[in-house]
Design a protein around this motif. Structure first.
Motif, PDB file in Angstrom:
ATOM      1  N   PRO A 114      18.498  70.498  53.711  1.00 12.30           N
ATOM      2  CA  PRO A 114      17.856  71.436  52.431  1.00 12.30           C
ATOM      3  C   PRO A 114      16.305  70.869  52.978  1.00 12.30           C
ATOM      4  N   CYS A 115      15.486  71.910  52.404  1.00  8.39           N
ATOM      5  CA  CYS A 115      14.015  71.669  52.498  1.00  8.39           C
ATOM      6  C   CYS A 115      13.332  70.751  51.572  1.00  8.39           C
ATOM      7  N   ASN A 116      14.039  70.296  50.608  1.00  8.07           N
ATOM      8  CA  ASN A 116      13.354  69.440  49.637  1.00  8.07           C
ATOM      9  C   ASN A 116      12.699  68.199  50.184  1.00  8.07           C
ATOM     10  N   GLY A 117      11.610  68.128  50.013  1.00 10.85           N
ATOM     11  CA  GLY A 117      10.764  67.050  50.564  1.00 10.85           C
ATOM     12  C   GLY A 117      10.541  66.996  52.266  1.00 10.85           C
ATOM     13  N   VAL A 118      10.774  67.879  52.810  1.00 11.93           N
ATOM     14  CA  VAL A 118      10.647  67.954  54.268  1.00 11.93           C
ATOM     15  C   VAL A 118       9.255  68.200  54.573  1.00 11.93           C
ATOM     16  N   MET A 119       8.518  67.211  55.521  1.00 13.71           N
ATOM     17  CA  MET A 119       7.241  67.427  56.032  1.00 13.71           C
ATOM     18  C   MET A 119       7.077  67.819  57.271  1.00 13.71           C
ATOM     19  N   GLU A 120       6.619  69.077  57.822  1.00 11.76           N
ATOM     20  CA  GLU A 120       6.661  69.456  59.115  1.00 11.76           C
ATOM     21  C   GLU A 120       5.014  69.161  59.477  1.00 11.76           C
ATOM     22  N   LEU A 121       4.967  68.389  60.412  1.00 14.00           N
ATOM     23  CA  LEU A 121       3.808  67.721  60.946  1.00 14.00           C
ATOM     24  C   LEU A 121       3.185  68.307  62.123  1.00 14.00           C
ATOM     25  N   VAL A 122       4.309  68.972  62.999  1.00 10.31           N
ATOM     26  CA  VAL A 122       4.052  69.855  64.143  1.00 10.31           C
ATOM     27  C   VAL A 122       4.928  71.144  63.758  1.00 10.31           C
ATOM     28  N   ALA A 123       4.595  72.048  63.875  1.00  8.99           N
ATOM     29  CA  ALA A 123       5.253  73.404  63.994  1.00  8.99           C
ATOM     30  C   ALA A 123       5.287  74.020  65.407  1.00  8.99           C
ATOM     31  N   PRO A 124       6.331  74.868  65.932  1.00  5.14           N
ATOM     32  CA  PRO A 124       6.381  75.460  67.258  1.00  5.14           C
ATOM     33  C   PRO A 124       5.183  76.099  67.700  1.00  5.14           C
ATOM     34  N   SER A 125       4.428  76.784  66.841  1.00  6.05           N
ATOM     35  CA  SER A 125       3.269  77.384  67.224  1.00  6.05           C
ATOM     36  C   SER A 125       1.928  76.652  67.254  1.00  6.05           C
ATOM     37  N   ASP A 126       2.067  75.541  67.023  1.00 11.22           N
ATOM     38  CA  ASP A 126       0.846  74.575  67.185  1.00 11.22           C
ATOM     39  C   ASP A 126       0.461  74.027  68.505  1.00 11.22           C
ATOM     40  N   ASN A 127       1.280  74.307  69.423  1.00  9.32           N
ATOM     41  CA  ASN A 127       1.062  73.912  70.749  1.00  9.32           C
ATOM     42  C   ASN A 127       0.247  72.485  70.782  1.00  9.32           C
ATOM     43  N   MET A 128       1.076  71.831  70.292  1.00  7.76           N
ATOM     44  CA  MET A 128       0.527  70.276  70.331  1.00  7.76           C
ATOM     45  C   MET A 128       0.613  69.462  71.266  1.00  7.76           C
ATOM     46  N   ARG A 129      -0.376  68.520  71.846  1.00  9.81           N
ATOM     47  CA  ARG A 129      -0.033  67.899  73.059  1.00  9.81           C
ATOM     48  C   ARG A 129      -0.535  66.124  72.921  1.00  9.81           C
ATOM     49  N   THR A 130      -0.070  65.229  72.942  1.00 13.01           N
ATOM     50  CA  THR A 130      -0.517  63.876  72.895  1.00 13.01           C
ATOM     51  C   THR A 130      -0.771  63.231  74.344  1.00 13.01           C
ATOM     52  N   ILE A 131      -1.503  62.484  74.346  1.00 12.27           N
ATOM     53  CA  ILE A 131      -1.888  61.565  75.653  1.00 12.27           C
ATOM     54  C   ILE A 131      -1.644  60.075  75.232  1.00 12.27           C
ATOM     55  N   GLU A 132      -0.951  59.541  75.883  1.00 14.14           N
ATOM     56  CA  GLU A 132      -0.793  58.093  75.145  1.00 14.14           C
ATOM     57  C   GLU A 132      -0.528  57.846  73.829  1.00 14.14           C
ATOM     58  N   GLY A 133       0.045  58.920  73.246  1.00 11.11           N
ATOM     59  CA  GLY A 133       0.187  58.778  71.713  1.00 11.11           C
ATOM     60  C   GLY A 133      -0.924  59.234  70.846  1.00 11.11           C
ATOM     61  N   LYS A 134      -2.013  59.649  71.531  1.00  7.24           N
ATOM     62  CA  LYS A 134      -3.176  60.178  70.840  1.00  7.24           C
ATOM     63  C   LYS A 134      -3.149  61.729  70.785  1.00  7.24           C
ATOM     64  N   LEU A 135      -3.570  62.468  69.808  1.00  7.92           N
ATOM     65  CA  LEU A 135      -3.808  63.926  70.060  1.00  7.92           C
ATOM     66  C   LEU A 135      -4.833  64.296  71.078  1.00  7.92           C
ATOM     67  N   LYS A 136      -4.442  65.187  71.736  1.00 10.77           N
ATOM     68  CA  LYS A 136      -5.453  65.798  72.877  1.00 10.77           C
ATOM     69  C   LYS A 136      -6.708  66.035  72.305  1.00 10.77           C
ATOM     70  N   ASN A 137      -7.804  65.326  73.227  1.00  8.49           N
ATOM     71  CA  ASN A 137      -9.289  65.486  72.494  1.00  8.49           C
ATOM     72  C   ASN A 137      -9.572  64.625  71.317  1.00  8.49           C
ATOM     73  N   LEU A 138      -8.606  63.908  70.746  1.00 11.12           N
ATOM     74  CA  LEU A 138      -8.993  63.080  69.407  1.00 11.12           C
ATOM     75  C   LEU A 138      -8.454  61.643  69.495  1.00 11.12           C
ATOM     76  N   GLN A 139      -9.244  60.601  69.014  1.00  8.00           N
ATOM     77  CA  GLN A 139      -8.844  59.259  69.345  1.00  8.00           C
ATOM     78  C   GLN A 139      -7.727  58.929  68.260  1.00  8.00           C
ATOM     79  N   LYS A 140      -6.699  59.668  67.919  1.00  7.76           N
ATOM     80  CA  LYS A 140      -6.047  59.208  66.762  1.00  7.76           C
ATOM     81  C   LYS A 140      -4.770  59.971  66.863  1.00  7.76           C
ATOM     82  N   GLY A 141      -3.621  59.449  66.309  1.00  6.62           N
ATOM     83  CA  GLY A 141      -2.210  59.855  66.305  1.00  6.62           C
ATOM     84  C   GLY A 141      -2.167  61.038  65.036  1.00  6.62           C
ATOM     85  N   PHE A 142      -0.736  60.716  64.477  1.00  9.46           N
ATOM     86  CA  PHE A 142      -0.476  61.467  63.238  1.00  9.46           C
ATOM     87  C   PHE A 142      -0.536  60.759  62.100  1.00  9.46           C
ATOM     88  N   THR A 143      -0.902  61.309  61.167  1.00 14.58           N
ATOM     89  CA  THR A 143      -1.003  60.664  59.629  1.00 14.58           C
ATOM     90  C   THR A 143      -0.149  61.565  58.732  1.00 14.58           C
TER      91      THR A 143
END
Length: 402
Positions: A200-229
């Motif tokens: 079920p969708c109740n309470g689900v949090m989508e941090l990355v969707a397929p359309s986001d094209n998200m990449r991490t390098i050593e756990g950090k977001l590309k071009n940013l000095q942080k991970g996910f919050t």
């Protein structure tokens, strides 16, 4: 002297000929399985339900059919199955005879394959006098595995499967697809689908969707000095799952995959790290403790994987590619990633393409991220050259599932 040499050579050949004969009987390589697939009239994946000894000293078996790779028309005719699709063949029962008796001293027992009840096999057989007779004198069966199934499909002229597509929804049951090319195919299908995110969708949090094209390098977001919050100052639920579809660029054996934090004081962060060629470290950090668990999994191979981690108290349930891997207890961890994301402690840099990342408030959702059961489809728009075995194709284009 020449006579002695001839005698020695003859003795050596006489010693090795039985070994060569044994090798010829055994399906020991990818090439052996491909050749046997092409040489057999019937090739199926089947579960051994019963085994008995015939009067002629050979074994027979009663099998539940799981997949028909080749010979669908023969199987349907023998079982008197009507209709053009193959869904109604799956899980039907059939007798196969002609297996060698491993207790008879026959050299075929050197293959190490024993017909065992409760085991999945790939069977190679022909139809003779109204019966399905195994090609055991040439290697009639191998235990089923992903690699052996792959060899069977190669023998039938199919290429490798693509990676699974991203799930088309984040919850409430979606579909994933994959496809493959027909190289010189005879019978088979070129498209498969399976259910995904079946919760079920109740309470689900989508941090990355397929359309986001998200990449991490050593756990950090590309071009940013942080991970996910977690968004909107939300906290991790008491019981929850992390579901991630990801592709790690090979061949790196160490590095941080993902650093996920919350502003909640109950759980500070969760870190995923590759800690060896076949190990994933999951660190679970709170203000009071830093615990982790090692999970046996091969992720850094350039292939898209579905990873599910369910958290309930100190317990972690791990699924990889729709299959349960392990259930472990979080233990005190001597290595604690810093709050400043200074996880770049390894010489190698790990790059990850994140395709989807979900937080689900249910620790059992790991079993519903995807399923091993697949529906097969023949997409005639994609296939070149045309499939030669017209009897396999249905009016709807659907064929047997797994």
């Amino acid at each position: 002297m020449r006579v002695i040499n001839i005698i020695i050579v003859t003795f050596i050949l006489a010693s090795f000929l039985p070994l060569l004969f044994i090798h010829a009987l055994c399906l020991q390589s990818t090439r052996d399985i491909q050749d046997q697939t092409r040489a057999s009239e019937v090739v199926i994946k089947a579960l051994a339900m019963n085994v008995w000894l015939e009067r002629d000293g050979l074994f027979s078996g009663h099998f539940a059919i799981m997949t028909v790779y080749k010979g669908a028309k023969i199987i349907k005719d023998m079982l008197h199955i009507a209709g053009s699709d193959l869904f109604n063949i799956s899980d039907k029962r059939i007798n196969v005879t002609g297996f060698q008796n491993n207790n008879s001293g026959n050299e075929n027992s050197a293959c190490g394959i024993t017909l065992t009840v409760g085991t999945y096999f790939v069977l190679f057989a022909n139809k003779k006098n109204g019966r399905i007779i195994t090609k055991d004198e040439q290697g009639g069966l191998v235990e089923w595995s992903d690699d052996n199934e792959r060899s069977v499909w190669f023998g039938l002229g199919w290429g490798d499967w693509s990676d699974w597509s991203a799930c088309n929804v984040s919850c409430d049951t979606g579909l994933q697809y994959r496809h493959r090319k027909c190289i010189k195919c005879s019978q088979g299908h070129n498209k498969e689908m399976r259910k995904c995110n079946d919760f079920p969708c109740n309470g689900v949090m989508e941090l990355v969707a397929p359309s986001d094209n998200m990449r991490t390098i050593e756990g950090k977001l590309k071009n940013l000095q942080k991970g996910f919050t977690l968004p909107n100052h939300k906290k991790f639920p008491n019981k929850f799952s992390i579901l991630v579809s990801l592709r790690i660029l090979p061949k790196v054996d160490f590095g941080t995959v993902l650093h996920l934090t919350s502003t909640s004081k109950s759980i500070r962060s969760i870190v995923l790290e590759i800690s060896g060629p076949d190990l994933l470290r999951v660190s679970f950090n709170t203000p009071q403790s830093n615990r982790s668990v090692l999970i046996a999994s091969v992720l850094a191979d350039g292939i898209t994987h579905q990873l599910g981690l369910g958290f309930q108290g100190d317990e972690v349930i791990a699924y990889l590619d729709c299959r349960w891997v392990t259930t472990e207890i979080l233990m005190p961890n001597s290595f604690a990633p810093s709050e400043e994301y200074d996880t770049n402690i390894f010489e190698e840099s790990l790059t990850v393409d994140l395709i989807q990342l979900l937080i689900v408030p249910d620790e059992t959702a790991v079993s519903d991220q995807c399923t091993i059961f697949r529906i097969a489809e023949l997409d005639t728009e994609l296939i070149k050259p045309k499939i030669r075995d017209k009897s396999y194709k249905s009016n709807s284009g659907l064929s047997n599932g797994f």
